[in-house]
Design an enzyme around this catalytic site. Structure first.
Site, PDB file in Angstrom:
ATOM      1  N   GLY A 172     -57.342  21.473   6.549  1.00  0.00           N
ATOM      2  CA  GLY A 172     -58.727  21.263   6.017  1.00  0.00           C
ATOM      3  C   GLY A 172     -59.716  21.928   6.898  1.00  0.00           C
ATOM      4  N   GLY A 173     -60.941  22.161   6.433  1.00  0.00           N
ATOM      5  CA  GLY A 173     -61.950  22.937   7.134  1.00  0.00           C
ATOM      6  C   GLY A 173     -62.125  22.273   8.541  1.00  0.00           C
ATOM      7  CD  GLU A 183     -48.157  16.551   7.685  1.00  0.00           C
ATOM      8  OE1 GLU A 183     -48.545  15.258   7.789  1.00  0.00           O
ATOM      9  OE2 GLU A 183     -48.482  17.254   6.600  1.00  0.00           O
ATOM     10  CG  LEU A 231     -60.835  14.991  -1.205  1.00  0.00           C
ATOM     11  CD1 LEU A 231     -60.029  15.133  -2.266  1.00  0.00           C
ATOM     12  CD2 LEU A 231     -61.770  16.401  -1.097  1.00  0.00           C
ATOM     13  N   GLY A 279     -49.439  13.716   5.419  1.00  0.00           N
ATOM     14  CA  GLY A 279     -48.981  12.805   6.486  1.00  0.00           C
ATOM     15  C   GLY A 279     -50.225  11.854   7.038  1.00  0.00           C
ATOM     16  N   GLY A 335     -55.122  17.769  10.967  1.00  0.00           N
ATOM     17  CA  GLY A 335     -54.467  18.099   9.761  1.00  0.00           C
ATOM     18  C   GLY A 335     -55.129  18.921   9.062  1.00  0.00           C
ATOM     19  CE  LYS A 341     -67.535  20.445  -6.891  1.00  0.00           C
ATOM     20  NZ  LYS A 341     -66.639  21.613  -6.473  1.00  0.00           N
TER      21      LYS A 341
HETATM   22  N1  COA Z   1     -66.360  14.801  -5.353  1.00  0.00           N
HETATM   23  C1  COA Z   1     -66.147  15.868  -5.976  1.00  0.00           C
HETATM   24  N2  COA Z   1     -65.722  17.028  -5.235  1.00  0.00           N
HETATM   25  C2  COA Z   1     -65.489  17.144  -4.029  1.00  0.00           C
HETATM   26  C3  COA Z   1     -65.690  15.962  -3.317  1.00  0.00           C
HETATM   27  C4  COA Z   1     -66.100  14.711  -3.940  1.00  0.00           C
HETATM   28  N3  COA Z   1     -66.093  13.641  -3.247  1.00  0.00           N
HETATM   29  N4  COA Z   1     -65.154  16.165  -1.929  1.00  0.00           N
HETATM   30  C5  COA Z   1     -64.613  17.540  -2.028  1.00  0.00           C
HETATM   31  N5  COA Z   1     -65.017  17.973  -3.193  1.00  0.00           N
HETATM   32  C6  COA Z   1     -64.500  19.511  -3.647  1.00  0.00           C
HETATM   33  C7  COA Z   1     -65.294  20.267  -2.704  1.00  0.00           C
HETATM   34  O1  COA Z   1     -66.476  20.881  -3.032  1.00  0.00           O
HETATM   35  C8  COA Z   1     -64.306  21.444  -2.772  1.00  0.00           C
HETATM   36  O2  COA Z   1     -64.467  22.145  -3.923  1.00  0.00           O
HETATM   37  P1  COA Z   1     -64.509  23.917  -4.403  1.00  0.00           P
HETATM   38  O3  COA Z   1     -63.229  24.215  -3.780  1.00  0.00           O
HETATM   39  O4  COA Z   1     -64.990  23.890  -5.563  1.00  0.00           O
HETATM   40  O5  COA Z   1     -65.516  24.283  -3.055  1.00  0.00           O
HETATM   41  C9  COA Z   1     -62.962  20.680  -2.999  1.00  0.00           C
HETATM   42  O6  COA Z   1     -63.159  19.518  -3.435  1.00  0.00           O
HETATM   43  C10 COA Z   1     -62.211  20.606  -1.386  1.00  0.00           C
HETATM   44  O7  COA Z   1     -63.150  19.935  -0.846  1.00  0.00           O
HETATM   45  P2  COA Z   1     -63.136  20.552   0.893  1.00  0.00           P
HETATM   46  O8  COA Z   1     -64.157  19.504   1.673  1.00  0.00           O
HETATM   47  O9  COA Z   1     -63.560  21.993   0.977  1.00  0.00           O
HETATM   48  O10 COA Z   1     -61.735  20.189   1.262  1.00  0.00           O
HETATM   49  P3  COA Z   1     -60.574  20.794   2.490  1.00  0.00           P
HETATM   50  O11 COA Z   1     -60.220  22.251   2.113  1.00  0.00           O
HETATM   51  O12 COA Z   1     -61.335  20.602   3.666  1.00  0.00           O
HETATM   52  O13 COA Z   1     -59.760  19.566   2.491  1.00  0.00           O
HETATM   53  C11 COA Z   1     -58.556  17.573   1.724  1.00  0.00           C
HETATM   54  C12 COA Z   1     -59.461  18.504   2.273  1.00  0.00           C
HETATM   55  C13 COA Z   1     -58.750  16.096   1.958  1.00  0.00           C
HETATM   56  C14 COA Z   1     -58.242  18.040   0.253  1.00  0.00           C
HETATM   57  C15 COA Z   1     -57.479  17.943   2.772  1.00  0.00           C
HETATM   58  O14 COA Z   1     -57.497  17.726   3.960  1.00  0.00           O
HETATM   59  C16 COA Z   1     -55.982  17.368   2.116  1.00  0.00           C
HETATM   60  O15 COA Z   1     -55.578  17.667   1.350  1.00  0.00           O
HETATM   61  N6  COA Z   1     -55.814  16.056   2.840  1.00  0.00           N
HETATM   62  C17 COA Z   1     -54.672  15.224   2.498  1.00  0.00           C
HETATM   63  C18 COA Z   1     -53.552  15.226   3.374  1.00  0.00           C
HETATM   64  C19 COA Z   1     -53.921  15.116   4.750  1.00  0.00           C
HETATM   65  O16 COA Z   1     -54.648  14.556   5.022  1.00  0.00           O
HETATM   66  N7  COA Z   1     -52.777  15.345   5.555  1.00  0.00           N
HETATM   67  C20 COA Z   1     -52.857  15.233   6.961  1.00  0.00           C
HETATM   68  C21 COA Z   1     -51.919  16.123   7.802  1.00  0.00           C
HETATM   69  S1  COA Z   1     -51.549  17.850   7.396  1.00  0.00           S
END
Ligand code: COA
Length: 434
Positions: free
Chosen positions: A219-220, A240, A315, A338, A217, A363
């Site tokens: 994300g990092g 996806e 998250l 997805g 998916g 954070k």
């Molecule tokens: N509470 C507060 N802030 C939070 C947090 C929490 N529990 N978890 C993450 N954050 C903040 C991070 O600090 C980061 O902030 P910044 O941009 O200021 O640094 C931001 O939220 C993004 O977090 P990060 O863990 O770096 O996100 P990511 O880029 O790795 O993406 C998802 C992770 C979950 C957001 C992403 O995978 C997603 O949108 N998923 C939903 C859809 C999905 O899974 N689809 C699957 C098929 S593609």
């Protein structure tokens, strides 16, 4: 044979002319991310700001920045709806200026069918072939479903859009107007996984048998799992989103797609997002098949493939195993995408496993992502009854088939050590642990 070149010339116009055909009250939409045509939406925004058209709705998915209609002064003039917040639409969502469509990605075509109100579809395509077809290039997604429903279709032809194969073509006879605009493709930064992500990738890799079919998916953590799988054999791809890490896996020889029971020999995807490496890879590549998302993400299709391994990000997660992957509390961040489609499909797959990975904290270690309860207002992306494995840099909590108490213990064991005592205390307060 029809002379498609003549037809092309007859339909060729400007983005401004296309925008002038939008009527008051029209519902307009574009397919995911790279499917949104820059020149047409800019021209539409101009007409709206000049008060030449009003009450227009504009739907988008994973919208990237740099478009005028996303600016705060436009919001209210164009009624924007995001189906998955991207970097361009997130702020508008968080300030209430952009509305949100909650949905699994597999359901987008079904929702448009339910709504029956798609007046205008705009999309970006690669140049026409001799048969009069345009390839959608970096996506198939929801587009074919929308093509079937839209009353009017306009395309922006972009020479930079790769030409891909699959069920992602539109014929010149289906479009009312064409404009040309060679925007560079949107690229994500080429980031390398950090140490924590590499650890998570390593844990997950132990559960991936040779011959498994993989979905990674957004994300990092995706990059890290990609790297952790390079020594596997005969992996298959059914995903996806096709990203750099999947291209790396294919180029490393770990992917042959030879063990897949569906689309054997082919890398199957619904859209692509990454660096130029991905777009060069998919261009005219007969080994890549771009298919509609209501097929690719259909849990019953996913479930037909044995040893299906899905890896997505989250998250936060609570003691029940409810995963939020799309909002920070009540504040929208992205969307369901997805994630749940794959969690559900993998449950049907013989030998399948789904992983939701997240750093144990956010954070600068001030927030634990493992929580007794989800933050108030957080959206549940993966349901407690469907969740399988949660991964942090401290290991894997295997939740499927476990009681609430067992889940809580497993989750606390992979929380950051500085939060474990507090989490145990909270679990006792809630009478989950005694
Ligand atoms: N509470 C507060 N802030 C939070 C947090 C929490 N529990 N978890 C993450 N954050 C903040 C991070 O600090 C980061 O902030 P910044 O941009 O200021 O640094 C931001 O939220 C993004 O977090 P990060 O863990 O770096 O996100 P990511 O880029 O790795 O993406 C998802 C992770 C979950 C957001 C992403 O995978 C997603 O949108 N998923 C939903 C859809 C999905 O899974 N689809 C699957 C098929 S593609």
């Amino acid at each position: 044979m029809r002379n498609y070149e003549e037809s092309y010339k007859a339909k060729l116009t400007t983005a401004e002319d296309i925008a002038s055909r939008i009527q008051n009250g029209d519902v307009c939409a574009s397919p995911i991310c790279m499917g949104e045509p820059y020149s047409i939406v800019q021209a539409l925004a101009k007409r709206v700001s000049d008060h030449k058209v009003e009450n227009v709705q504009l739907h988008g998915t994973l919208t990237m920045p740099g478009k005028d209609y996303l600016a705060p002064e436009f919001q209210g003039s164009i009624q924007c709806v995001s189906w998955f917040f991207g970097a361009g639409s997130r702020k508008g969502g968080q300030t209430g200026k952009i509305d949100y469509m909650p949905s699994n990605y597999s359901d987008y075509p079904m929702i448009w069918n339910l709504r029956q109100n798609l007046d205008v579809l705009f999309m970006v395509v690669s140049p026409m072939d001799k048969h009069g077809y345009f390839s959608m290039g970096a996506y198939a997604g929801e587009a074919i479903g929308m093509v079937r429903l839209a009353k009017h279709i306009y395309i922006e032809v972009n020479e930079n859009m790769p030409r891909t194969y699959g069920e992602n073509f539109i014929h010149i006879s289906q479009v009312e107007g064409i404009c040309e605009y060679n925007a560079p493709l949107i690229e994500l930064p080429d980031t390398q996984p950090n140490e924590l992500e590499k650890k998570m990738g390593g844990y997950i890799a132990e559960f991936v048998p040779n011959g498994a079919t993989i979905q990674l998916g957004i994300g990092g953590v995706s990059g890290a799992i990609g790297q952790a799988l390079v020594d596997k054999k005969d992996l298959g791809i059914h995903t996806e989103m096709l990203s750099d890490s999947i291209v790396d896996l294919i180029e490393a020889g770990a992917v042959t797609n030879s063990s897949k029971s569906i689309y054997r020999g082919m890398t199957v995807s619904s859209f692509c997002l990454g660096t130029k490496k991905v777009y060069d890879f998919i261009d005219q590549n007969p080994g890549v098949c771009m298919l509609p998302v209501d097929y690719v993400n259909n849990p019953y299709i996913i479930g037909q493939m044995d040893d299906f391994i899905s890896v997505n990000a989250g998250l936060e997660v609570d003691f029940l195993g409810q995963v939020c992957a799309e909002s920070i509390g009540p504040m929208p961040f992205s969307g369901s995408g997805g994630q749940f489609d794959y969690v559900k499909g993998v449950k049907i797959s013989k030998g399948g496993r789904s992983f939701i990975a997240m750093n144990s904290t956010a954070k600068n270690d001030t927030i634990s992502k493992i929580k007794p309860m989800l933050t108030q207002g957080a959206a549940v992306t993966t349901h407690k009854n469907e969740v399988d494995c949660i991964v942090t840099e401290y290991g894997i909590a295997m939740l499927k088939g476990k009681t609430m108490r067992e889940r809580t213990k497993e989750l606390i064991s992979i929380a950051h050590p500085k939060f474990r005592e507090e989490l145990t205390f909270e679990a006792k307060k809630l009478n989950i642990l005694i």
